[in-house]
Design a protein around this motif. Structure first.
Motif, mmCIF file in Angstrom:
data_model
loop_
_atom_site.group_PDB
_atom_site.id
_atom_site.type_symbol
_atom_site.label_atom_id
_atom_site.label_comp_id
_atom_site.label_asym_id
_atom_site.label_seq_id
_atom_site.Cartn_x
_atom_site.Cartn_y
_atom_site.Cartn_z
ATOM 1 N N GLY A 22 6.913 11.724 -10.174
ATOM 2 C CA GLY A 22 6.374 11.549 -11.529
ATOM 3 C C GLY A 22 4.968 10.957 -11.529
ATOM 4 N N MET A 23 4.419 10.630 -10.359
ATOM 5 C CA MET A 23 3.127 9.930 -10.329
ATOM 6 C C MET A 23 1.956 10.888 -10.083
ATOM 7 S SD MET A 23 1.769 7.068 -7.666
ATOM 8 C CE MET A 23 1.381 8.316 -6.469
ATOM 9 N N GLU A 24 1.017 10.874 -11.017
ATOM 10 C CA GLU A 24 -0.177 11.705 -10.814
ATOM 11 C C GLU A 24 -1.131 10.971 -9.875
ATOM 12 O OE1 GLU A 24 -2.812 14.176 -13.793
ATOM 13 O OE2 GLU A 24 -3.384 12.065 -13.824
ATOM 14 N N PRO A 44 -11.047 3.176 -4.180
ATOM 15 C CA PRO A 44 -10.130 2.096 -3.817
ATOM 16 C C PRO A 44 -8.868 2.634 -3.164
ATOM 17 C CG PRO A 44 -10.196 2.424 -6.190
ATOM 18 C CD PRO A 44 -11.234 3.329 -5.616
ATOM 19 N N SER A 45 -8.115 1.748 -2.541
ATOM 20 C CA SER A 45 -6.864 2.119 -1.905
ATOM 21 C C SER A 45 -5.941 2.766 -2.945
ATOM 22 C CB SER A 45 -6.224 0.841 -1.347
ATOM 23 O OG SER A 45 -5.099 1.184 -0.637
ATOM 24 N N GLY A 46 -5.352 3.892 -2.569
ATOM 25 C CA GLY A 46 -4.428 4.561 -3.481
ATOM 26 C C GLY A 46 -5.107 5.567 -4.394
ATOM 27 N N ALA A 47 -6.428 5.745 -4.271
ATOM 28 C CA ALA A 47 -7.151 6.672 -5.155
ATOM 29 C C ALA A 47 -6.821 8.137 -4.848
ATOM 30 C CB ALA A 47 -8.656 6.454 -5.040
ATOM 31 N N GLY A 48 -6.252 8.389 -3.676
ATOM 32 C CA GLY A 48 -5.874 9.762 -3.341
ATOM 33 C C GLY A 48 -6.808 10.429 -2.350
ATOM 34 N N LYS A 49 -7.637 9.642 -1.666
ATOM 35 C CA LYS A 49 -8.628 10.207 -0.743
ATOM 36 C C LYS A 49 -7.950 10.964 0.401
ATOM 37 C CE LYS A 49 -10.268 6.066 0.184
ATOM 38 N NZ LYS A 49 -9.356 5.227 -0.611
ATOM 39 N N THR A 50 -6.976 10.291 1.039
ATOM 40 C CA THR A 50 -6.308 10.926 2.179
ATOM 41 C C THR A 50 -5.511 12.140 1.722
ATOM 42 O OG1 THR A 50 -6.230 8.832 3.341
ATOM 43 C CG2 THR A 50 -4.664 10.495 4.060
ATOM 44 N N THR A 51 -4.878 12.021 0.560
ATOM 45 C CA THR A 51 -4.116 13.167 0.029
ATOM 46 C C THR A 51 -5.047 14.367 -0.161
ATOM 47 O OG1 THR A 51 -2.610 11.633 -1.066
ATOM 48 C CG2 THR A 51 -2.632 13.903 -1.891
HETATM 49 N N1 LIG Z 1 4.002 11.663 0.860
HETATM 50 C C1 LIG Z 1 3.906 10.871 -0.206
HETATM 51 N N2 LIG Z 1 4.932 10.704 -1.056
HETATM 52 C C2 LIG Z 1 4.819 9.933 -2.154
HETATM 53 N N3 LIG Z 1 3.692 9.268 -2.494
HETATM 54 C C3 LIG Z 1 2.641 9.385 -1.687
HETATM 55 C C4 LIG Z 1 2.679 10.187 -0.508
HETATM 56 N N4 LIG Z 1 1.458 10.117 0.108
HETATM 57 C C5 LIG Z 1 0.703 9.316 -0.673
HETATM 58 N N5 LIG Z 1 1.405 8.868 -1.731
HETATM 59 C C6 LIG Z 1 0.891 8.014 -2.814
HETATM 60 O O1 LIG Z 1 -0.230 8.682 -3.393
HETATM 61 C C7 LIG Z 1 -1.259 7.744 -3.727
HETATM 62 C C8 LIG Z 1 -2.538 8.148 -3.019
HETATM 63 O O2 LIG Z 1 -2.380 7.923 -1.614
HETATM 64 P P1 LIG Z 1 -3.555 8.209 -0.577
HETATM 65 O O3 LIG Z 1 -3.075 7.791 0.762
HETATM 66 O O4 LIG Z 1 -4.033 9.598 -0.753
HETATM 67 O O5 LIG Z 1 -4.669 7.209 -1.131
HETATM 68 P P2 LIG Z 1 -5.984 6.708 -0.412
HETATM 69 O O6 LIG Z 1 -7.053 6.719 -1.442
HETATM 70 O O7 LIG Z 1 -6.239 7.502 0.818
HETATM 71 O O8 LIG Z 1 -5.565 5.228 -0.063
HETATM 72 P P3 LIG Z 1 -5.952 4.347 1.212
HETATM 73 O O9 LIG Z 1 -7.430 4.134 1.072
HETATM 74 O O10 LIG Z 1 -5.156 3.091 1.007
HETATM 75 O O11 LIG Z 1 -5.574 5.111 2.431
HETATM 76 C C9 LIG Z 1 -0.735 6.377 -3.323
HETATM 77 O O12 LIG Z 1 -0.187 5.762 -4.460
HETATM 78 C C10 LIG Z 1 0.356 6.686 -2.314
HETATM 79 O O13 LIG Z 1 1.342 5.693 -2.318
#
Ligand SMILES: Nc1ncnc2c1ncn2[C@@H]1O[C@H](COP(=O)(O)OP(=O)(O)OP(=O)(O)O)[C@@H](O)[C@H]1O
Length: 332
Positions: A22-24, A44-51
């Motif tokens: 449910g989380m965008e 910031p951490s959690g912004a979705g960069k790695t995704t």
């Molecule tokens: N496989 C997954 N299943 C569920 N939630 C996920 C999954 N991968 C990432 N998330 C969530 O998606 C959001 C974005 O994560 P992501 O790792 O892309 O952020 P980020 O910007 O790279 O953060 P960081 O800088 O801390 O690595 C976070 O809230 C994370 O908990």
């Protein structure tokens, strides 16, 4: 996206959206990566960069939007992702790690040698060619991981937090090395990082991911000096709010200024009082109280101690990041 972008972009991301349950995570992300450029995604951490990087690498699927790749010829891979923790093969030497992908392509022993040896030289690893990963420093492991990817000549190199496991003093050195390597090899590169200074120093473009969207995508100086909004401005560094009384004192219009736009001069009758100072390595950071407001100012030389009074001057080398009526933002 204009017609020009179609010919110059190696990668185009269009209206990308991603949810986990449910989380965008983000929505409607669009940008193009010009061939041969280095782009850093910060946020910031959690912004979705790695995704986002994983979607570009094909390790994750998007819920909406497209990723179009206009590169990769013959046997050359389109994109290679270098993971944050390097993922080197522990039972292989530096040479064998770098040679791994070439061997997998059934290249001859001589051809592999011809490709790997210059890489060892370029990445300053000649004297470590027979070492195992456990015998390497963090910086050396990082260089092996990038060399192992670059030797395959991908059209796109994806770097996930390349500075995360490095000591503070190695980060900038590594960033500048990545920049010169990327330029020498002409490899289009996307880097995801928390390390703003390094991202600003090495990138052609910075993408700022905030609040589930790509807030700004522009050259580093533009993002820093002409941020699109206050949240982006503050993410990139401190901002001084010059309200009307302070503007009158400084002979300015109301505006927002970066700390480097202000100069301090010790003055026992000056209107500002130093309330805090910290040493930041190559500069000093001062917090001052003036007319019931806090200002942040950088200086290269020691200017004083908490309690000392200062005169503040404005440098016209650094125009305000916002001027005129101040945008909605309560925090000074
Ligand atoms: N496989 C997954 N299943 C569920 N939630 C996920 C999954 N991968 C990432 N998330 C969530 O998606 C959001 C974005 O994560 P992501 O790792 O892309 O952020 P980020 O910007 O790279 O953060 P960081 O800088 O801390 O690595 C976070 O809230 C994370 O908990």
């Amino acid at each position: 996206m204009n017609a020009d972008a179609e010919t110059t972009d190696l990668l185009r991301v269009t209206a990308l959206g991603k949810r986990f349950g449910g989380m965008e995570v983000f929505r409607d992300i669009s940008f193009g990566v010009p061939r041969g450029s280095l782009v850093s995604l910060v946020g910031p951490s959690g912004a979705g960069k790695t995704t986002l990087l994983h979607i570009i690498a094909g390790l994750e699927t998007a819920d909406s939007g497209t990723v179009s790749h206009f590169g990769g010829e013959g046997k050359k891979p389109q994109a290679i992702l270098v993971f944050q923790d390097y993922v080197l093969f522990p039972n292989m030497t530096v040479f064998q790690n770098i040679a791994f992908g070439l061997k997998a392509r059934k290249m001859s022993r001589d051809a592999i040698r011809d490709k790997v040896m210059p890489m060892l030289g370029y990445f300053h690893l000649e004297d470590r060619r027979d070492a195992y990963p456990s015998e390497l420093s963090g910086g050396q492991k990082q260089r092996v991981a990038i060399a192992r990817a670059m030797v395959l000549e991908p059209s796109l190199l994806l770097l996930d937090e390349p500075f995360a496991n490095l000591d503070r003093n190695l980060k900038m050195e590594t960033a500048l090395f990545i920049r010169s390597t990327q330029r020498s090899f002409g490899i289009t590169t996307i880097c995801v990082t928390h390390d703003l200074q390094e991202a600003l120093a090495m990138s052609d473009r910075i993408g700022v991911m905030l609040g589930g969207s790509l807030r700004q995508y522009a050259p580093p100086l533009d993002v820093y000096r002409r941020p699109v909004d206050m949240e982006t401005a503050r993410f990139l560094g401190p901002v001084n709010t010059i309200t009307a009384p302070l503007a009158r004192l400084l002979g300015l219009e109301t505006c927002r200024l970066r700390p480097e736009a202000l100069r301090l001069e010790p003055d026992p009758d000056g209107p500002a009082v130093i309330t805090a100072t910290h040493f930041a390595g190559h500069y000093l950071c001062y917090t001052l109280r003036v007319l019931d407001q806090d200002l942040v100012v950088y200086a290269l030389e020691p200017m004083g101690q908490p309690g000392d009074r200062m005169h503040i001057r404005v440098s016209n080398q650094y125009p305000p990041i916002f001027s005129g009526s101040l945008p909605e933002d309560s925090c000074a």
